[in-house]
Design a protein around this motif. Structure first.
Motif, PDB file in Angstrom:
ATOM      1  N   ASN A 179      -7.551 -10.331   1.032  1.00  0.00           N
ATOM      2  CA  ASN A 179      -6.178 -10.955   1.379  1.00  0.00           C
ATOM      3  C   ASN A 179      -5.046  -9.900   1.631  1.00  0.00           C
ATOM      4  O   ASN A 179      -5.292  -9.079   2.542  1.00  0.00           O
ATOM      5  CB  ASN A 179      -5.848 -11.695   0.144  1.00  0.00           C
ATOM      6  CG  ASN A 179      -6.753 -12.857  -0.165  1.00  0.00           C
ATOM      7  OD1 ASN A 179      -7.265 -13.586   0.855  1.00  0.00           O
ATOM      8  ND2 ASN A 179      -6.924 -13.232  -1.324  1.00  0.00           N
ATOM      9  N   GLY A 180      -3.974  -9.749   0.525  1.00  0.00           N
ATOM     10  CA  GLY A 180      -2.859  -8.952   0.933  1.00  0.00           C
ATOM     11  C   GLY A 180      -3.151  -7.644   0.216  1.00  0.00           C
ATOM     12  O   GLY A 180      -2.203  -6.902  -0.381  1.00  0.00           O
ATOM     13  N   LEU A 181      -4.190  -7.346  -0.501  1.00  0.00           N
ATOM     14  CA  LEU A 181      -4.678  -5.952  -1.252  1.00  0.00           C
ATOM     15  C   LEU A 181      -3.857  -6.242  -2.686  1.00  0.00           C
ATOM     16  O   LEU A 181      -3.693  -7.520  -3.097  1.00  0.00           O
ATOM     17  CB  LEU A 181      -4.115  -4.909  -0.624  1.00  0.00           C
ATOM     18  CG  LEU A 181      -4.605  -4.624   1.177  1.00  0.00           C
ATOM     19  CD1 LEU A 181      -4.141  -3.290   1.621  1.00  0.00           C
ATOM     20  CD2 LEU A 181      -6.355  -4.860   1.076  1.00  0.00           C
ATOM     21  N   TRP A 182      -3.869  -5.226  -3.399  1.00  0.00           N
ATOM     22  CA  TRP A 182      -3.435  -5.439  -4.805  1.00  0.00           C
ATOM     23  C   TRP A 182      -2.043  -5.527  -5.246  1.00  0.00           C
ATOM     24  O   TRP A 182      -1.770  -6.194  -6.262  1.00  0.00           O
ATOM     25  CB  TRP A 182      -4.124  -4.076  -5.477  1.00  0.00           C
ATOM     26  CG  TRP A 182      -3.544  -2.764  -5.211  1.00  0.00           C
ATOM     27  CD1 TRP A 182      -3.769  -2.051  -3.878  1.00  0.00           C
ATOM     28  CD2 TRP A 182      -2.148  -2.191  -5.942  1.00  0.00           C
ATOM     29  NE1 TRP A 182      -2.848  -1.018  -4.251  1.00  0.00           N
ATOM     30  CE2 TRP A 182      -1.911  -1.108  -5.256  1.00  0.00           C
ATOM     31  CE3 TRP A 182      -1.783  -2.439  -7.135  1.00  0.00           C
ATOM     32  CZ2 TRP A 182      -1.072  -0.260  -5.861  1.00  0.00           C
ATOM     33  CZ3 TRP A 182      -0.552  -1.664  -7.446  1.00  0.00           C
ATOM     34  CH2 TRP A 182      -0.213  -0.637  -6.897  1.00  0.00           C
ATOM     35  N   ASN A 183      -1.222  -5.492  -4.235  1.00  0.00           N
ATOM     36  CA  ASN A 183       0.147  -5.395  -4.744  1.00  0.00           C
ATOM     37  C   ASN A 183       1.077  -6.174  -3.496  1.00  0.00           C
ATOM     38  O   ASN A 183       2.128  -5.502  -3.016  1.00  0.00           O
ATOM     39  CB  ASN A 183       0.576  -4.205  -5.222  1.00  0.00           C
ATOM     40  CG  ASN A 183       2.111  -4.422  -5.705  1.00  0.00           C
ATOM     41  OD1 ASN A 183       2.509  -5.500  -6.130  1.00  0.00           O
ATOM     42  ND2 ASN A 183       2.978  -3.551  -5.721  1.00  0.00           N
ATOM     43  N   PRO A 184       0.643  -7.406  -2.944  1.00  0.00           N
ATOM     44  CA  PRO A 184       1.209  -7.736  -1.688  1.00  0.00           C
ATOM     45  C   PRO A 184       2.787  -8.105  -1.647  1.00  0.00           C
ATOM     46  O   PRO A 184       3.525  -7.813  -0.638  1.00  0.00           O
ATOM     47  CB  PRO A 184       0.582  -8.772  -1.160  1.00  0.00           C
ATOM     48  CG  PRO A 184      -0.067  -9.198  -2.521  1.00  0.00           C
ATOM     49  CD  PRO A 184      -0.226  -8.178  -3.140  1.00  0.00           C
ATOM     50  N   ARG A 185       2.997  -8.090  -2.985  1.00  0.00           N
ATOM     51  CA  ARG A 185       4.629  -8.487  -2.751  1.00  0.00           C
ATOM     52  C   ARG A 185       5.576  -7.330  -3.423  1.00  0.00           C
ATOM     53  O   ARG A 185       6.692  -7.304  -3.637  1.00  0.00           O
ATOM     54  CB  ARG A 185       4.916  -9.697  -3.975  1.00  0.00           C
ATOM     55  CG  ARG A 185       4.525 -11.136  -3.535  1.00  0.00           C
ATOM     56  CD  ARG A 185       4.931 -12.142  -4.755  1.00  0.00           C
ATOM     57  NE  ARG A 185       6.147 -12.167  -5.139  1.00  0.00           N
ATOM     58  CZ  ARG A 185       7.113 -12.586  -4.532  1.00  0.00           C
ATOM     59  NH1 ARG A 185       7.142 -13.301  -3.424  1.00  0.00           N
ATOM     60  NH2 ARG A 185       8.328 -12.661  -5.054  1.00  0.00           N
ATOM     61  N   ALA A 205       0.441  -5.152   1.446  1.00  0.00           N
ATOM     62  CA  ALA A 205       0.233  -5.962   2.635  1.00  0.00           C
ATOM     63  C   ALA A 205       0.549  -5.212   3.951  1.00  0.00           C
ATOM     64  O   ALA A 205      -0.267  -5.444   5.051  1.00  0.00           O
ATOM     65  CB  ALA A 205       0.912  -7.244   2.429  1.00  0.00           C
ATOM     66  N   ASN A 206       1.359  -4.187   3.881  1.00  0.00           N
ATOM     67  CA  ASN A 206       1.537  -3.424   5.076  1.00  0.00           C
ATOM     68  C   ASN A 206       0.872  -2.311   5.402  1.00  0.00           C
ATOM     69  O   ASN A 206       0.976  -1.374   6.152  1.00  0.00           O
ATOM     70  CB  ASN A 206       3.115  -3.048   5.138  1.00  0.00           C
ATOM     71  CG  ASN A 206       3.466  -2.041   4.054  1.00  0.00           C
ATOM     72  OD1 ASN A 206       3.007  -2.115   2.975  1.00  0.00           O
ATOM     73  ND2 ASN A 206       4.309  -1.017   4.548  1.00  0.00           N
TER      74      ASN A 206
END
Length: 701
Positions: free
Chosen positions: A30-36, A4-5
Motif C-alpha cells: 500500500n502506502g508503506l508504513w506512514n503514508p499520511r 507514499a512518496n
C-alpha cells in the motif's frame, strides 16, 4: 515523514490507486508504513544530561550548572521542522529544514534559541538487527545554530563560556539518530518516534559548518564491531576526543549499546603495527545517553608528538591488540561542507558550489589534488574532474546543471552522484556529492488548470493525503479558495518549515507558473482549447465524467427490489443508457480528432465516495448508495440539473434558494416559480423533471 512518496511508481497520476494512501498491511505494501506523514521533525523529552569542561571533565549535577536536567525543545512560535529526501531514487541523504531549537534550564526558563542551518544525514549504517532481519538504521546530522538569541541573564557557567568562545554568532551542533519505530513488525504506541543524542559546542571562524575538520577513523575490515568515527586532538589540554556516538552497535532497536570492551588509543607505523598510547575513558553503561557517545584519551607531550605524525587508531587491547578503527594509509581526509544540491537549469539555480576541506594528521593539507568522478553514463552536469587545495587546505568546486529533459515522466529531472577524494587514492573516495538536476521548464503563455496546474498539484494530493485535512490540492475550487495561503507557502524561503512543497522538488519555473495562474483572475482559467492536443485532453476529461456517473445510477437501480417501483426503475435505467451513450459519443469524437480514449488505468478509474473528474461540481461527493429521495436530490439532481432548465419543453427561470439539507456549501435546489415548492423529480439529461408518486411507500427499494 511521508512514505507514499518513497515509491517512484506512485508519482504517475494515471497509475495511482487509493490504496496507496493506506498504511501497509503486508504482503500488500500500500502506502508503506506512514503514508499520511507530513515530514515533521519534533523533539519529545530531550534532556540535557551533562556539560563538558574544556579539560574533558563532565558535570552531571544541576547544582554545579543549572543547564543540566534542562531540556531541548522546539520553537513555540512556528511550525515544526521538516525532514526531506532528495529524491525517491535517493533516500539516503534526507535533510532537516526549518528547525529552531530552544534550550531551557532546569527551571524551564529559555536561555537560548537559534536556527539550524539545513544539513543532510551522514554515515548511515545498520546499528541493530530487528526480529524480522531488517536493519535498524542510524545516522548523524552536523550543522550550526545561527541567529542566536540569548536570555538577558544566563546562570549557566558552561553557556556563558560558550557565549564567549563562539564566533560569528554561531554554535556547532551534532546529533545522532536511531531507533525510529516504523511499525512494520507491530503497531506500537511510539510509532514514528526514535532516539536522539547530541552535543552543542563552540563554532570558530573559518571552520566548516557541517562537519568537524579533524581526523577520521575508518572501519578496519568488515569484521570490525565499530563504525567510522571522527576525532579531534586538542593540543592545549593534551586530550583526544573520539566521537563514538554513531560507532557502537545496539543490542536491539533503541536498546543499550553492545559491550565493546576496553578500548585504547594507538598510533600505527608504516607497517600497521600499533603502539598503544592511552586508554579511552568514559565508556561505561550509560555513556551514550550521558555524553552522546564521546570518549576521551589524555596524552603526555611525547604522545602528542607521535600523534602529530602518525596514523591514529582504536585498538582492543585484549586481542593482541586488534585494530578496530584507523585512519587511512596517508592519514588524509577530504570532506565537503554541504553535499546535497538541487539544480534548476535555465534559471538562477542552474549552478551550485561547495568547499572541499582536506586534512592530513588533522591539519590543513595544502596542494592536495582531489578527483571528482561523476561515473558512467555521464550526468547532465558540467564540473571539473580535478581540483587542488589552497594554502588553507580548501578547494572550491562549482558545478552547473544541463537540461536533462523529463525521462522519468512523473518525477522531475534526474539524480547524480559525484564521488570525491585524493587523486592518489582513486577508487577509495572519501565522500559523495548528491545532486538533483531538474527539467528546464518553459511555462505556457496562458496556463490553465486542466492542462498545466492540476497534473502537478494532483501529484502532491496523491502523495501527501494529510493535506486533504486542510485543502484538496486536486480540487479546483479548493485551490482557488485557499490561493492566498498556497501562494504564501510556495513563495516561502526554501529553508522555511512552511515552504511548500515539503519535498522541495517543485522547480522555480513550475512554481512561478502556478503562482501566475493563481494571480491571473478571480476565477483562474479552467481550460482552454486552442490546439488539437488541448481538444483531445478536454474530450478525455469529458469521457471520464460520463464514465463516473454510470456506477451511482447502477447502484441505485440494483437496489430496487424486483417488481417494485417499476416506473422509477425504468427512468433510472434510461438515464444509465443515456450516460453510456454519451460516453460512447465522446469516445467517437476523441477518435475522430486523432486521440485514443484512456479508460483502463487505475488513476482514471472513478472511486466512491469521491469527486467527479476534472473540476465538474467540485463540492459534490458522489457515493454508491441505494435509491432514496435524499440520494436523488443531493446527487442525481446535482449531476443532471441543466444549466438552462426546461419544463414541458419551455425554458423556465427558477429562483434558487439556499438548501441547507444537502450539507453542501453553495448548493442550491430548484424551486417552482409558480408555487414556490421544490421540484421533487428526477432530472434526466433532457432537462425534464418527472414527478415521483407522492406515497413514501413507493420508495421502498
Amino acid at each position: 515523514m511521508a512514505t507514499a512518496n518513497n515509491a517512484p511508481q506512485y508519482f504517475d497520476n494515471d497509475l495511482f490507486e487509493p490504496r496507496f494512501q493506506w498504511r501497509m498491511n503486508m504482503p500488500d505494501a500500500n502506502g508503506l508504513w506512514n503514508p499520511r506523514g507530513p515530514g515533521t521533525v519534533r523533539l519529545v523529552d530531550v534532556t540535557v544530561t551533562s556539560v563538558c569542561r574544556p579539560d574533558g571533565r563532565q558535570i552531571t549535577d544541576a547544582r554545579e550548572d543549572p543547564v543540566v536536567t534542562g531540556r531541548l525543545v522546539d520553537d513555540d512560535l512556528r511550525t515544526n521542522a521538516k525532514m526531506v529526501d532528495l529524491d525517491p531514487s535517493n533516500q539516503m541523504v534526507p535533510e532537516i529544514y526549518g528547525w529552531r531549537p530552544r534550550l531551557l534550564d532546569k527551571d524551564g526558563k529559555e536561555v537560548l534559541r537559534g536556527d539550524y542551518l539545513p544539513s543532510a544525514v551522514e554515515d548511515l549504517w545498520p546499528r541493530a538487527d530487528l526480529p524480522s532481519g531488517r536493519p535498524d538504521m542510524a545516522g548523524t546530522y552536523h550543522s550550526v545554530l545561527t541567529g542566536l538569541t540569548w536570555a538577558p541573564r544566563v546562570d549557566s557557567p558552561l553557556l556563558n563560556a560558550l557565549r564567549e568562545l563562539t564566533e560569528e554568532d554561531m554554535l556547532s551542533v551534532k546529533l545522532t539518530m536511531d531507533a525510529v519505530e516504523d511499525g512494520v513488525e507491530h503497531w506500537p504506541d511510539n510509532i514514528t518516534l526514535g532516539r536522539i543524542v547530541g552535543s552543542i559546542g563552540p563554532y570558530y571562524a573559518g571552520e566548516p559548518k557541517r562537519f568537524l575538520a579533524g581526523r577520521r577513523l575508518r572501519k578496519n575490515g568488515a569484521k570490525s564491531p565499530l563504525n567510522h568515527a571522527p576525532c579531534r586532538v586538542d593540543e592545549k589540554t593534551s586530550t583526544v576526543f573520539v566521537d563514538l556516538g554513531n560507532s557502537i552497535r545496539a543490542t536491539k532497536r533503541g536498546g543499550p549499546l553492545e559491550n565493546v570492551g576496553p578500548l585504547r588509543l594507538a598510533v600505527l607505523d608504516d607497517d600497521g603495527k600499533a603502539t598503544v598510547l592511552a586508554p579511552l575513558q568514559g565508556i561505561d553503561k550509560g555513556f551514550y545517553e550521558r555524553s552522546a557517545g564521546i570518549a576521551t584519551a589524555h596524552l603526555d607531550r611525547r604522545h602528542l608528538e607521535l600523534v602529530a605524525h602518525h596514523r591514529l587508531a582504536l585498538v582492543d587491547a585484549a586481542q593482541k591488540p586488534a585494530t578496530l578503527l584507523s585512519e587511512n594509509a596517508d592519514a588524509s581526509w577530504v570532506h565537503a561542507d554541504g553535499f546535497v544540491f538541487r539544480l534548476h537549469p535555465g534559471g538562477h539555480g542552474e549552478a551550485a558550489s561547495t568547499t572541499l576541506y582536506a586534512t592530513r594528521y588533522g591539519k590543513p593539507a595544502p596542494g592536495l589534488r582531489i578527483s571528482l568522478d561523476a561515473g558512467k553514463p555521464p550526468f547532465p552536469l558540467v564540473l571539473p574532474s580535478e581540483v587542488v587545495t589552497d594554502a588553507n587546505g580548501r578547494a572550491r568546486v562549482t558545478f552547473t546543471g544541463k537540461d536533462p529533459g523529463n525521462p522519468r515522466k512523473g518525477i522531475d529531472g534526474v539524480t547524480a552522484a559525484i564521488s570525491y577524494g585524493p587523486l592518489r587514492r582513486v577508487g577509495d573516495p572519501d565522500g559523495t556529492l548528491s545532486i538533483r538536476v531538474f527539467e528546464a521548464y518553459q511555462p505556457p503563455r496562458r496556463p490553465t488548470w486542466l492542462r498545466d496546474v492540476q497534473p502537478i498539484l494532483q501529484r502532491y494530493a496523491n502523495l501527501f493525503p494529510v493535506m486533504r485535512d486542510i485543502c484538496d490540492l486536486g480540487n479546483y475550487r479548493h485551490v482557488v479558495q485557499y490561493r492566498t495561503y498556497i501562494k504564501r507557502t510556495l513563495l516561502a524561503p526554501v529553508d522555511s518549515p512552511n515552504h511548500m512543497p515539503v519535498t522541495r522538488d517543485l522547480s522555480p519555473g513550475k512554481r512561478d507558473m502556478i503562482v501566475n495562474w493563481l494571480d491571473s483572475a478571480a476565477e483562474p482559467p479552467l481550460l482552454e482549447i486552442t490546439t488539437p492536443a488541448e481538444l483531445r485532453d478536454i474530450l478525455q476529461q469529458a469521457m471520464l465524467v460520463e464514465l463516473a456517473t454510470v456506477p451511482p445510477y447502477l447502484a441505485a437501480l440494483l437496489s430496487i427490489k424486483p417488481g417494485r417501483n417499476v416506473q422509477i426503475a425504468r427512468l433510472i435505467r434510461a438515464v444509465v443508457l443515456e450516460e453510456m451513450q454519451h460516453m460512447a459519443q465522446v469516445c467517437n469524437l476523441l477518435n475522430a480528432v486523432g486521440g485514443k480514449p484512456r479508460i483502463g488505468r487505475p488513476g482514471r478509474v472513478p472511486t466512491y465516495p469521491g469527486k467527479l473528474p476534472g473540476a465538474v461540481l467540485p463540492d459534490l461527493e458522489v457515493r454508491l448508495r441505494k435509491l432514496s429521495l435524499e440520494h436523488v436530490r443531493d446527487v442525481f439532481m446535482a449531476i443532471e440539473q441543466p444549466q438552462h432548465p426546461m419544463v414541458d419543453g419551455k425554458p423556465v427561470d427558477f429562483p434558487y434558494l439556499n438548501d441547507t439539507s444537502t450539507g453542501l456549501p453553495g448548493r442550491r435546489a430548484p424551486f417552482c416559480a409558480n408555487c414556490n415548492h421544490m421540484l421533487q423529480g428526477l432530472p434526466t439529461s433532457h432537462g425534464r423533471f418527472t414527478g415521483f408518486p407522492p406515497s413514501d411507500e413507493n420508495w421502498i427499494p
